[in-house]
Design an enzyme around this catalytic site. Structure first.
Site, PDB file in Angstrom:
ATOM      1  N   HIS A   1       0.828  -1.223   0.000  1.00 12.31           N
ATOM      2  CA  HIS A   1       0.000   0.000   0.000  1.00 12.31           C
ATOM      3  C   HIS A   1       0.858   1.266   0.000  1.00 12.31           C
ATOM      4  O   HIS A   1       0.342   2.358  -0.230  1.00 12.31           O
ATOM      5  CB  HIS A   1      -0.908   0.040   1.226  1.00 12.31           C
ATOM      6  CG  HIS A   1      -1.910  -1.070   1.267  1.00 12.31           C
ATOM      7  ND1 HIS A   1      -2.811  -1.281   0.250  1.00 12.31           N
ATOM      8  CD2 HIS A   1      -2.152  -2.033   2.199  1.00 12.31           C
ATOM      9  CE1 HIS A   1      -3.584  -2.338   0.557  1.00 12.31           C
ATOM     10  NE2 HIS A   1      -3.179  -2.823   1.722  1.00 12.31           N
ATOM     11  N   HIS A  52      -6.245  -7.162  -0.092  1.00 12.32           N
ATOM     12  CA  HIS A  52      -6.413  -5.730  -0.353  1.00 12.32           C
ATOM     13  C   HIS A  52      -5.736  -5.350  -1.663  1.00 12.32           C
ATOM     14  O   HIS A  52      -4.743  -5.969  -2.059  1.00 12.32           O
ATOM     15  CB  HIS A  52      -5.796  -4.898   0.777  1.00 12.32           C
ATOM     16  CG  HIS A  52      -6.383  -5.174   2.131  1.00 12.32           C
ATOM     17  ND1 HIS A  52      -5.804  -6.058   3.007  1.00 12.32           N
ATOM     18  CD2 HIS A  52      -7.497  -4.689   2.738  1.00 12.32           C
ATOM     19  CE1 HIS A  52      -6.535  -6.097   4.132  1.00 12.32           C
ATOM     20  NE2 HIS A  52      -7.562  -5.286   3.982  1.00 12.32           N
ATOM     21  N   ASP A  96      -4.199 -12.599   4.021  1.00 13.19           N
ATOM     22  CA  ASP A  96      -5.514 -12.168   4.496  1.00 13.19           C
ATOM     23  C   ASP A  96      -6.601 -12.542   3.495  1.00 13.19           C
ATOM     24  O   ASP A  96      -7.785 -12.332   3.730  1.00 13.19           O
ATOM     25  CB  ASP A  96      -5.533 -10.657   4.793  1.00 13.19           C
ATOM     26  CG  ASP A  96      -4.813  -9.835   3.745  1.00 13.19           C
ATOM     27  OD1 ASP A  96      -4.544 -10.355   2.641  1.00 13.19           O
ATOM     28  OD2 ASP A  96      -4.518  -8.650   4.027  1.00 13.19           O
TER      29      ASP A  96
HETATM   30  N1  Q9C Z   1     -11.964  -3.115   7.795  1.00 10.93           N
HETATM   31  C1  Q9C Z   1      -2.356  -5.051   4.481  1.00 10.93           C
HETATM   32  O1  Q9C Z   1      -3.014  -6.077   4.483  1.00 10.93           O
HETATM   33  N2  Q9C Z   1      -7.849  -1.325   7.473  1.00 10.93           N
HETATM   34  N3  Q9C Z   1      -2.878  -3.881   4.872  1.00 10.93           N
HETATM   35  C2  Q9C Z   1      -8.989  -1.537   6.654  1.00 10.93           C
HETATM   36  C3  Q9C Z   1     -11.341  -2.249   6.825  1.00 10.93           C
HETATM   37  C4  Q9C Z   1      -6.583  -1.251   6.819  1.00 10.93           C
HETATM   38  C5  Q9C Z   1      -4.265  -3.829   5.286  1.00 10.93           C
HETATM   39  C6  Q9C Z   1     -10.246  -1.413   7.438  1.00 10.93           C
HETATM   40  C7  Q9C Z   1      -6.081  -2.568   6.317  1.00 10.93           C
HETATM   41  C8  Q9C Z   1      -4.665  -2.483   5.793  1.00 10.93           C
HETATM   42  C9  Q9C Z   1      -0.943  -5.063   4.072  1.00 10.93           C
HETATM   43 ZN    ZN Z   2      -3.995  -7.050   2.968  1.00  9.82          ZN
END
Ligand code: Q9C
Ligand code: ZN
Length: 571
Positions: free
Chosen positions: A135, A174, A265
């Site tokens: 990200h 994501h 994830d």
């Molecule tokens: N429930 C990685 O997996 N929060 N980053 C989202 C939605 C941020 C994830 C909230 C998630 C970041 C590397």
């Molecule tokens: Zn992720």
């Protein structure tokens, strides 16, 4: 040619110092638990262990602005309050005094992995890192990510190793928008990401995560986004995405290196992803990727927040990188309607850029046969993977072979409700079935030796060193007078070694005129040893289809051939 595992204990130092429910899932235990499980399973010991180094300022500068790197450097001296204030300037990020050191190690681990693979020290590998990277952007931390580890590794592979085509496969749940932004106009880096999208209602809520974002300028068609519009996507959906989107495009792109943004994830149990794919799925995805770039696959950990699911998925990936057979996938293997809609929307959006996605671009397979010989490959599938002894498996009341996890059955429900015990016992069963000492056996007689097989296929030794001197060539010489009988002897010899757990897979050569008869006997041999389901795949021409009508085996065998496929009655 082995598998590298890049890690450094210091990457467990960064942790959340204040209360923030969104960020607390990115915790040090993610690394320690995964590594412990790799050690427990004996997988870490089979890898080349490399200690991560810090990426240099110049290396971070391949992707990030000097000002951003300097800002991060400054965080080492900040107090908790100042760290919390600075963190608040980014979306879903926390800083710790050790963050700069950890993030430099994470990027450096990815660089070391790429260097080891491109130097030929190992064939592939995994960098177990945190913080994650996909990200993060030129001058912004985002979504737990500080430096974009995979993007830095890709730029490094271009600059230091002169690579021209790099594929990045981002199977984190994501969207790795950071990677997309960095390479969106670059045709030398093909970026594929699938992600939970829900028509834009899931984080990071970006219009440019949809399937119609395909890259810009010279990079048109080199960004491939597959948005999942529902949660609950599983093994069938992921495999379908690979078979119908990623792999056609990837084979056409013909990468020199595959980088995997390996976020887990997207696996069952993860609180962020809410998906259903089981850990074994990642073994299959990893195997599929190894068909590209001469097997040069460098995986770098991204997300994955359910410690048990994460650890098992990491083990599955490392097993596949090491070349172990992948356990069978559970469930009915029927993709969701929503998944098929997403897949079709990507294919439509990408079709102008890829011949492999255009209907008229597909050609019929030509006849093989310059040699007049027929290669018969034999693989037996057992419900528990490669079992030394095949035994009858339980059947469901309907009389059909029962998969390990029955949809709607108790194990399936337990897994679906994130019951850790169900997943654990599944994986424990797998440990009872060790990898055969010989991965691929080739049964050859002298005239066959002219076959140009890759040098690492012949008699490749596995993890049991005492087996390596065993001679696999020239079996059943007593049958040598008759070519057809010789061929049959070779196939049966391989089958015996597969059935007794000595060999994972094998190749034998038969004269084309004897191929169908050889298959008739091989199929009966496999089934009489307790195989439940047998797939017979004929590439090229058979003199006739295998004949199974007379002894009731037809419901257990599916035959497919290059020219026509035949689904036998009642299967
Ligand atoms: N429930 C990685 O997996 N929060 N980053 C989202 C939605 C941020 C994830 C909230 C998630 C970041 C590397
Ligand atoms: Zn992720």
């Amino acid at each position: 040619m082995g598998t590298a595992l890049v890690y450094h204990e210091d990457m467990t130092a960064a942790r959340l110092l204040w209360d923030d429910p969104e960020c607390e899932i990115e915790c040090p235990e993610r690394l320690t638990t995964a590594l412990e499980r790799l050690q427990q399973r004996g997988l870490e010991q089979r890898c080349l262990r490399l200690a991560a180094r810090e990426a240099s300022e110049a290396e971070l500068g391949l992707v990030h602005s000097p000002e951003y790197v300097a800002l991060l450097q400054g965080t080492q001296a900040l107090g908790t309050g100042e760290l919390q204030t600075l963190s608040g300037q980014y979306d879903a990020v926390y800083f710790h005094p050790s963050t700069f050191h950890c993030a430099r190690l994470a990027a450096g681990a990815a660089l070391q992995l790429v260097d080891a693979v491109l130097a030929g020290a190992v064939r592939n590998g995994l960098a177990l890192v945190r913080p994650p990277g996909h990200h993060s952007q030129r001058a912004a931390a985002n979504g737990f990510c500080v430096f974009n580890n995979v993007a830095i590794a890709a730029k490094h592979a271009q600059r230091q190793h002169g690579l021209h085509r790099i594929l990045i496969v981002d199977w984190d749940v994501h969207h790795g928008q950071g990677i997309q932004y960095i390479f969106e106009d670059d045709p030398s880096v093909l970026y594929f990401s699938w992600h939970r999208y829900e028509h834009g209602r899931f984080w990071p809520y970006l219009r440019e995560s949809d399937a119609d974002a395909v890259g810009q300028g010279p990079g048109l068609g080199f960004t491939v986004n597959l948005p999942w519009n529902q949660v609950g996507m599983g093994n069938a959906d992921y495999v379908a995405a690979f078979l119908h989107v990623l792999l056609p495009v990837a084979f056409e792109f013909n990468p020199e290196l595959v980088l995997v943004s390996a976020g887990f994830d997207s696996a069952i149990g993860d609180p962020e992803g809410q998906m259903q794919a089981t850990p074994e799925c990642f073994a299959h995805l990893t195997q599929l990727l190894q068909m590209l770039a001469g097997g040069r696959v460098c995986a770098v950990l991204e997300g994955g927040y359910h410690l048990e699911s994460l650890s098992q998925s990491v083990c599955m990936m490392v097993q596949a990188l090491l070349g172990d057979p992948a356990p069978p996938l559970s469930g009915p293997m029927v993709p969701h309607a929503s998944a098929l809609e997403s897949i079709e929307s990507v294919r439509v959006a990408q079709a102008p850029h890829w011949m492999s996605l255009q209907q008229q671009g597909q050609r019929g397979l030509g006849r093989d046969g310059a040699s007049g010989s027929h290669a018969v490959a034999v693989t037996l599938n057992h419900p528990l993977g490669v079992a030394p002894v095949l035994s009858p498996s339980p059947r469901s009341p309907e009389g059909r072979p029962s998969p390990l996890l029955l949809p709607g059955g108790p194990e399936f429900k337990a897994a679906a409700t994130q019951d850790v015990a169900a997943l654990s016992s599944l994986l424990d069963q797998l440990r009872l079935n060790p990898t055969p000492p010989v991965r691929t056996a080739v049964a050859l007689t002298a005239p066959d030796a002219a076959l140009a097989l890759p040098s690492d296929v012949l008699c490749e030794e596995g993890s049991a060193p005492q087996e390596e001197t065993q001679a696999w060539a020239r079996p059943h010489e007593a049958l040598a007078q008759d070519r057809a009988l010789t061929a049959l002897g070779k196939v049966l010899y391989l089958l015996d070694r597969i059935l007794d757990g000595q060999v994972s897979s094998g190749i034998a050569v038969t004269p084309a005129s004897a191929a169908a008869a050889t298959l008739d006997v091989a199929i009966r041999c496999g089934l009489s040893h307790g195989a439940q389901r047998l797939l017979c795949l004929a590439v090229g021409q058979l003199d006739r289809p295998p004949d199974l009508t007379d002894d009731g085996y037809d419901s257990q065998v599916m035959c497919m051939s290059g020219s026509a496929s035949r689904r036998l009655e009642g299967f």
